[in-house]
Design an enzyme around this catalytic site. Structure first.
Site, PDB file in Angstrom:
ATOM      1  CB  SER A 153      54.189  60.121 -58.597  1.00  0.00           C
ATOM      2  OG  SER A 153      53.894  58.825 -58.133  1.00  0.00           O
ATOM      3  CG  ASP A 308      52.213  55.470 -60.073  1.00  0.00           C
ATOM      4  OD1 ASP A 308      52.838  54.614 -60.719  1.00  0.00           O
ATOM      5  OD2 ASP A 308      52.754  56.187 -59.220  1.00  0.00           O
ATOM      6  CG  ASP A 310      56.033  57.682 -61.657  1.00  0.00           C
ATOM      7  OD1 ASP A 310      54.965  57.335 -61.124  1.00  0.00           O
ATOM      8  OD2 ASP A 310      57.075  57.902 -61.013  1.00  0.00           O
ATOM      9  CG  ASP A 312      56.594  55.303 -58.628  1.00  0.00           C
ATOM     10  OD1 ASP A 312      55.365  55.359 -58.782  1.00  0.00           O
ATOM     11  OD2 ASP A 312      57.251  56.217 -58.089  1.00  0.00           O
TER      12      ASP A 312
END
Length: 583
Positions: A153, A308, A310, A312
């Site tokens: 993340s 960010d 990834d 999410d």
């Protein structure tokens, strides 16, 4: 022998690795290069990298307490054995695997596929890096039994992780995760070498590479969240994926919504495992917007957006009343998205009478106030979007409520349940629509936020954290929680604490009346303190980073008064925290 050098377990583990790893293995070479750094070596081997309810996350490197192909194989083996236990159908439905732009993410993803394939479990792996929400969608779209995404993340570049998803597209619920953890613990050494190679898995039909069919299906679903197609699309947008996975899908989504004036921060457009233009690839950090702000000033942008690695989490920056770009907090952006969504649904005549907002216990109460004004109930969950997703599935099964919106203060939002995790792509396209709505009235998102404060009260929130790495750091974090639990404060910023919620004991204690009531949420090592003026603060260790986090929230009749209260409470709490750490 005493001290670190007297501990035999980590040395035994290290010696096994040095003996069994191939001579040219670079993790073995890293151990040899650091053979005199006892503290480093102990931290690599003093424990196994923890696999929690959502998976595992840690620094990349050699050892049982690091992310490497061996610890990834061990985790994947536990997942494979869990799927085999469910039977042939589950094995044939298989696992979808995605990965982000971090160091070794593609390699780790392939190791997961090779490991589960060794146990006869089919694997689908994306041909290129993809966002976490697309993985969640893909599990449901491909009717797979599980999903894995290789990501850390928003963590620093030295980290990576292994997150597991269930067949509903949400991170695993505790019961399933506990079973996998048992398999992992009983699987023996992580130095497993007998995994099937990629070519054999392809030939046997146990490995399939996924093309753009899933992306197209996701984008088709994305158009369903557009609430007002008549709003002007004359909006100037600056977007940065912060070297991560969101570039293609966010731009495609914005285009599908009719937005054309999109400027991407070129220096941060392409994947980069070092995240070389930012100190931390986290849109929660204002410093991550430095380049986007520069672009925004050049083109007079209306809104800046950052995701960010990834994809999410979404961060948004807009101009304030002085004309400067300011980064909105997750609580502020969540309130704007929620209010717009409920308003449009009411105007369109499709606001359900049994609609529900789901938020976490550390998310602002402004959301509850807004939802109540529209006749919508609010449900609190523990921190972590998997708990929000769990409730979405429950209400889908029972029909008790209709999910409308879910969010957490850490920049995670979800508008539609075709994804079962926070989704920065959904968030970006709706944020643009909300900004366009206000621009049509010659207002900015900041103006919209001030209107919400004027109507519902001036809410202010903040979050502080302390990073304490390694074995010593873990012990200090435990000490902070123990001190707050065993000797709780009674007065903060001149205000009395009237209620203490201890989520570890599942009990809420009213200090004034002495009455104790059960907390009907899963147990968690979290403490929440409520003050006499309805302000509150919360203490919890991070589940994914070597951090202890502190959340603060207040409400006042003016913006300045709210901020003053917040600063005072934050100062006193952190003073106590620092004194505990120093002792």
């Amino acid at each position: 022998m005493k001290g670190r050098e007297g501990s035999l377990l980590w040395k035994t583990n290290m010696d096994q690795w040095l003996e069994q790893l191939p001579r040219d293995d670079f993790f073995r070479e890293e151990l040899l290069e650091n053979q005199h750094d006892v503290k480093f070596l102990e931290d690599c081997f003093y424990k196994d990298l923890e696999f929690g309810t959502g998976g595992m996350r840690g620094e990349i490197g050699p050892g049982t307490n690091r992310m490497n192909i061996y610890t990834v194989r061990k985790a994947a083996k536990g997942l494979a054995q869990f799927i085999v236990e469910q039977g042939k159908e589950a094995m044939e439905r298989g696992v979808v695997i995605a990965y982000d732009s971090r160091r070794m993410s593609p390699e780790f993803a392939l190791e997961v596929a090779k490991t589960v394939g060794t146990y006869g479990v089919k694997a689908y792996i994306f041909k290129e890096l993809q966002p976490t929400p697309l993985l969640s969608f893909a599990v449901r779209y491909l009717q797979a039994f599980a999903g894995v995404v290789i990501t850390a993340s928003h963590n620093p570049p030295e980290y990576n992780g292994f997150k597991v998803y269930g067949e509903d597209g949400a991170q695993l619920p505790p019961n399933a995760a506990d079973k996998i953890i048992i398999y992992i613990r009983e699987s023996g050494s992580e130095l497993v070498k007998n995994v099937t190679n990629e070519e054999d898995l392809l030939r046997k039909g146990l490995l399939t590479y996924v093309g753009d069919i899933v992306e197209k299906a996701y984008l088709d679903a994305l158009t369903s969240i557009q609430l007002n197609r008549d709003i002007t699309k004359d909006l100037s947008i600056v977007f940065t994926p912060l070297h991560g996975t969101a570039n293609k899908l966010v731009r495609a989504g914005l285009t599908a919504f009719g937005f054309e004036n999109i400027k991407v921060v070129k220096e941060q457009e392409l994947p980069d495992s070092d995240f070389s233009t930012v100190s931390l690839p986290n849109p929660e950090e204002h410093a991550a917007f430095e380049m986007a702000i520069r672009y925004g000033e050049e083109i007079q942008a209306d809104i800046l957006m950052a995701t960010d690695p990834d994809a999410d989490r979404l961060g948004v920056a807009v101009r304030n009343h002085t004309g400067e770009f300011t980064v909105l907090t997750g609580n502020q952006m969540g309130a704007l998205l929620l209010h717009y969504l409920l308003m449009q649904k009411r105007n369109n005549g499709d606001l359900p009478s049994n609609g529900i907002l789901i938020k976490t216990i550390v998310t602002s109460e402004l959301g509850r106030a807004i939802a109540s004004d529209f006749g919508i109930q609010t449900l609190d969950t523990l921190t972590g979007f998997k708990f929000i997703a769990e409730k979405i599935q429950e209400f889908e099964n029972t029909g008790a409520y209709t999910f409308l919106f879910g969010y957490e203060e850490s920049y995670g939002y979800l508008m539609s349940s075709f994804v079962r995790d926070k989704d920065a792509v959904q968030s970006a396209v709706l944020a643009a629509e909300v900004a366009a709505y206000y621009k049509a009235q010659n207002k900015s998102l900041y103006d919209g936020l001030m209107e919400l404060y004027e109507e519902y009260g001036y809410y202010s929130e903040s979050q502080r954290s302390i990073t304490l790495k390694g074995k010593d750091g873990s012990e200090q974090i435990i000490q902070v929680l123990e001190e707050f639990r065993n000797t709780p404060p009674t007065i903060i910023n001149g205000l009395q604490i009237v209620e203490v919620e201890d989520y570890k004991s599942s009990e809420s204690n009213n200090i004034l009346t002495g009455k104790k009531v059960p907390i009907k949420l899963p147990k968690s090592n979290v403490l929440k303190y409520k003050l006499e003026d309805d302000s509150w603060f919360c203490v919890r260790p991070s589940g994914t980073e070597p951090k202890c986090k502190f959340y603060f929230a207040v409400k006042d009749e003016t913006l300045d008064g709210s901020r003053e209260k917040l600063i005072g409470m934050e100062r006193e709490v952190m003073k106590r925290v620092n004194s505990i750490i120093k002792n």
